[in-house]
Design an enzyme around this catalytic site. Structure first.
Site, PDB file in Angstrom:
ATOM      1  N   ASN A  62     -19.830  27.236  -7.534  1.00 14.31           N
ATOM      2  CA  ASN A  62     -20.479  28.201  -6.650  1.00 14.31           C
ATOM      3  C   ASN A  62     -21.775  28.692  -7.276  1.00 14.31           C
ATOM      4  O   ASN A  62     -21.894  28.833  -8.494  1.00 14.31           O
ATOM      5  CB  ASN A  62     -19.548  29.354  -6.271  1.00 14.31           C
ATOM      6  CG  ASN A  62     -18.979  30.135  -7.437  1.00 14.31           C
ATOM      7  OD1 ASN A  62     -18.542  29.574  -8.427  1.00 14.31           O
ATOM      8  ND2 ASN A  62     -18.960  31.452  -7.303  1.00 14.31           N
ATOM      9  N   CYS A  73     -20.814  28.006  -1.847  1.00 14.65           N
ATOM     10  CA  CYS A  73     -19.515  27.819  -2.498  1.00 14.65           C
ATOM     11  C   CYS A  73     -19.459  26.480  -3.227  1.00 14.65           C
ATOM     12  O   CYS A  73     -20.200  25.542  -2.904  1.00 14.65           O
ATOM     13  CB  CYS A  73     -18.403  27.847  -1.454  1.00 14.65           C
ATOM     14  SG  CYS A  73     -18.275  29.387  -0.535  1.00 14.65           S
ATOM     15  N   GLU A  75     -17.127  24.157  -3.116  1.00 14.40           N
ATOM     16  CA  GLU A  75     -16.677  23.045  -2.283  1.00 14.40           C
ATOM     17  C   GLU A  75     -17.820  22.447  -1.480  1.00 14.40           C
ATOM     18  O   GLU A  75     -17.973  21.224  -1.397  1.00 14.40           O
ATOM     19  CB  GLU A  75     -15.570  23.514  -1.323  1.00 14.40           C
ATOM     20  CG  GLU A  75     -14.346  24.059  -2.017  1.00 14.40           C
ATOM     21  CD  GLU A  75     -14.380  25.565  -2.280  1.00 14.40           C
ATOM     22  OE1 GLU A  75     -13.288  26.167  -2.302  1.00 14.40           O
ATOM     23  OE2 GLU A  75     -15.468  26.138  -2.465  1.00 14.40           O
ATOM     24  N   CYS A 112     -12.621  28.739   1.479  1.00 16.26           N
ATOM     25  CA  CYS A 112     -12.929  29.720   2.528  1.00 16.26           C
ATOM     26  C   CYS A 112     -13.082  28.993   3.870  1.00 16.26           C
ATOM     27  O   CYS A 112     -13.108  27.765   3.931  1.00 16.26           O
ATOM     28  CB  CYS A 112     -14.197  30.496   2.170  1.00 16.26           C
ATOM     29  SG  CYS A 112     -15.728  29.548   2.356  1.00 16.26           S
ATOM     30  N   CYS A 115     -16.065  26.569   4.101  1.00 12.98           N
ATOM     31  CA  CYS A 115     -15.831  25.332   3.349  1.00 12.98           C
ATOM     32  C   CYS A 115     -14.820  24.436   4.054  1.00 12.98           C
ATOM     33  O   CYS A 115     -14.966  23.212   4.066  1.00 12.98           O
ATOM     34  CB  CYS A 115     -15.369  25.650   1.931  1.00 12.98           C
ATOM     35  SG  CYS A 115     -16.708  26.308   0.912  1.00 12.98           S
TER      36      CYS A 115
END
Length: 160
Positions: A62, A73, A75, A112, A115
């Site tokens: 991140n 983020c 991901e 999240c 993501c």
């Protein structure tokens, strides 16, 4: 009115050593890149490692910004890098690990919503599931066989 029941099936491993060897290696790479996270505001570091079909690994952490919406983020950092560098390569697995510098987090942290949507785009594009493994610093590891297990009502290009 007719009720609609949606269920997800997840697997929980007691620790990283219970996961398959390739997942252990992938998670170790996620743990390593987690330390590269730029998280001066949230103090919440996340690392992600993506395994591509050619046995390539793409990592991301991140990256925050004082203008909060401008950060990204781990991901999405990893999946967008994989898409940019290897656009024709299929994503097989993603390992995600999180660590708070403020409090002890003991429950595995899933991606999240943003993501999940970004990962779903790649799952739909390749028409094959992406296995997702997530954990915190240590302890339990949760596995989803597909992004659809975490985002069952998919918004994709069929709506456009």
């Amino acid at each position: 009115m007719k009720p609609l029941t949606i269920t997800s099936r997840l697997e929980v491993y007691d620790d990283i050593e219970e996961t398959p060897e390739d997942v252990q290696d992938l998670m170790k790479q996620a743990i390593g890149v987690r330390e590269n996270a730029y998280a001066p505001y949230s103090k919440f570091k996340v690392g992600a490692a993506i395994l591509l079909e050619e046995n390539r690994v793409v990592v991301g952490s991140n990256q925050e910004n004082a203008s909060y919406p401008s950060g990204l983020c781990a991901e999405r950092t990893a999946v967008y890098a994989a898409g940019a560098q290897f656009p024709d390569s299929r994503i097989l697995k993603i390992a995600i690990t999180a660590k708070s510098l403020r409090n002890k987090v003991v429950t595995p942290v899933p991606p999240c919503g943003a993501c999940r949507q970004a990962l779903m785009e790649y799952e739909v594009k390749q028409d094959k599931p992406i296995e997702i493994y997530f954990m915190v610093e240590m302890g339990k590891v949760v596995k989803a066989e597909s992004v659809k297990e975490l985002l069952p009502l998919v918004f994709d290009n069929s709506w456009l």
